[in-house]
Write a protein that holds these residues in place. Structure first.
Motif, PDB file in Angstrom:
ATOM      1  N   ALA A 167       0.648  -1.149   0.061  1.00  0.00           N
ATOM      2  CA  ALA A 167       0.064  -0.096  -0.079  1.00  0.00           C
ATOM      3  C   ALA A 167       0.955   1.210   0.095  1.00  0.00           C
ATOM      4  N   PHE A 168       2.009   1.179   0.781  1.00  0.00           N
ATOM      5  CA  PHE A 168       2.640   2.426   0.795  1.00  0.00           C
ATOM      6  C   PHE A 168       3.909   2.360  -0.124  1.00  0.00           C
ATOM      7  N   TYR A 169       4.078   1.478  -1.134  1.00  0.00           N
ATOM      8  CA  TYR A 169       5.097   1.225  -1.971  1.00  0.00           C
ATOM      9  C   TYR A 169       5.499   2.808  -2.458  1.00  0.00           C
ATOM     10  N   ASN A 170       6.074   3.536  -1.711  1.00  0.00           N
ATOM     11  CA  ASN A 170       6.635   4.830  -2.141  1.00  0.00           C
ATOM     12  C   ASN A 170       7.479   5.592  -1.311  1.00  0.00           C
ATOM     13  N   ASP A 171       8.635   6.181  -1.658  1.00  0.00           N
ATOM     14  CA  ASP A 171       9.816   6.630  -0.502  1.00  0.00           C
ATOM     15  C   ASP A 171       9.598   8.060  -0.357  1.00  0.00           C
ATOM     16  N   LYS A 172       8.343   8.723  -0.647  1.00  0.00           N
ATOM     17  CA  LYS A 172       8.178   9.743  -0.263  1.00  0.00           C
ATOM     18  C   LYS A 172       7.309  10.116   0.970  1.00  0.00           C
ATOM     19  N   SER A 210       8.813   0.892   1.055  1.00  0.00           N
ATOM     20  CA  SER A 210       8.550   2.484   1.441  1.00  0.00           C
ATOM     21  C   SER A 210       9.922   2.787   2.407  1.00  0.00           C
ATOM     22  N   ASN A 211       9.795   3.891   2.733  1.00  0.00           N
ATOM     23  CA  ASN A 211      10.882   4.473   3.670  1.00  0.00           C
ATOM     24  C   ASN A 211      10.215   5.383   4.794  1.00  0.00           C
ATOM     25  N   ILE A 212       8.979   4.940   5.355  1.00  0.00           N
ATOM     26  CA  ILE A 212       8.421   5.664   6.262  1.00  0.00           C
ATOM     27  C   ILE A 212       9.110   5.752   7.698  1.00  0.00           C
ATOM     28  N   LEU A 213       9.191   6.786   8.303  1.00  0.00           N
ATOM     29  CA  LEU A 213       9.897   7.044   9.300  1.00  0.00           C
ATOM     30  C   LEU A 213       9.041   6.970  10.649  1.00  0.00           C
ATOM     31  N   ASN A 214       7.664   7.157  10.493  1.00  0.00           N
ATOM     32  CA  ASN A 214       6.903   7.508  11.625  1.00  0.00           C
ATOM     33  C   ASN A 214       5.426   6.771  11.502  1.00  0.00           C
ATOM     34  N   VAL A 215       5.176   5.696  12.211  1.00  0.00           N
ATOM     35  CA  VAL A 215       3.870   5.305  12.107  1.00  0.00           C
ATOM     36  C   VAL A 215       3.096   5.489  13.547  1.00  0.00           C
ATOM     37  N   LYS A 216       2.122   5.851  13.446  1.00  0.00           N
ATOM     38  CA  LYS A 216       1.079   5.741  14.828  1.00  0.00           C
ATOM     39  C   LYS A 216      -0.154   4.946  14.628  1.00  0.00           C
TER      40      LYS A 216
END
Length: 198
Positions: free
Chosen positions: A67-72, A93-99
């Motif tokens: 779903a989050f296949y996106n480095d932005k 993905s390159n997600i830094l913060n998941v809440k």
């Protein structure tokens, strides 16, 4: 076509006709809030998105693979009613913060790692940490939990862990040290495929 029985376009985004499934988010907003009523995020839904922050409604129940296949994308806020997150949801993905909402009965997140609510099962690592100490009480590391986390160099597993799932550390090419306790009775197929020592 407005008469298409399966899909509808709203705000430049593609939904199921009843607007319960978001198939593709194409609007160019940076900070987005998905509208209430959406229950499912489809595969690769945000691959073409410019969003850096995504907020999900309480109606959301399911997040599909990639779903989050996106480095932005950097921040994702997940609501209280999500009961299914694909093990591949954060791949690419390159997600830094998941809440995750504290009231969610199924999931919790701590230090960039998603666990089941009672924190006995490590589900998905989204942390970019080079060294991770898995907390006491975890009994199972799910399959693909650390898949392709290339920053990871060192991992310490507590004595409470008994199961390491299939492909749990596959693609961790810089993982050079891992401490596996005697409590572990099952190591799944491909758990360490394509790692530094493979």
């Amino acid at each position: 076509d407005k008469n298409n029985p399966k899909y509808i376009v709203n705000g430049g985004n593609i939904f199921s006709k009843d607007k319960k499934i978001l198939y593709m988010y194409l609007a160019k907003d940076i900070n987005i809030t998905i509208e209430e009523g959406v229950e499912k995020i489809g595969e690769k839904a945000f691959i073409y998105s410019n969003a850096t922050t995504i907020n999900f409604p309480d109606s959301l129940k399911s997040i599909e693979s990639y779903a989050f296949y996106n480095d932005k994308i950097k921040t994702v806020n997940i609501g209280k009613n999500v009961n299914s997150i694909s093990e591949y949801a954060f791949h690419g993905s390159n997600i830094l913060n998941v809440k995750i909402d504290d009231k969610n009965p199924n999931y919790m997140v701590e230090n960039g790692i998603i666990y089941n609510k009672n924190k006995t099962k490590l589900l998905i690592n989204i942390s970019n940490a080079e060294e991770i100490i898995i907390p006491e009480g975890i009994q199972e590391i799910s399959r693909y939990a650390f898949y392709s986390r290339q920053q990871l160099k060192k991992l310490i597993i507590p004595e409470t862990v008994t199961v390491i799932g299939n492909n749990a550390f596959e693609g961790c090419v810089n993982l050079i040290k891992i401490e596996i306790p005697s409590s572990v009775t099952t190591i799944g197929e491909g758990a360490f495929a394509n790692t530094a020592s493979d």
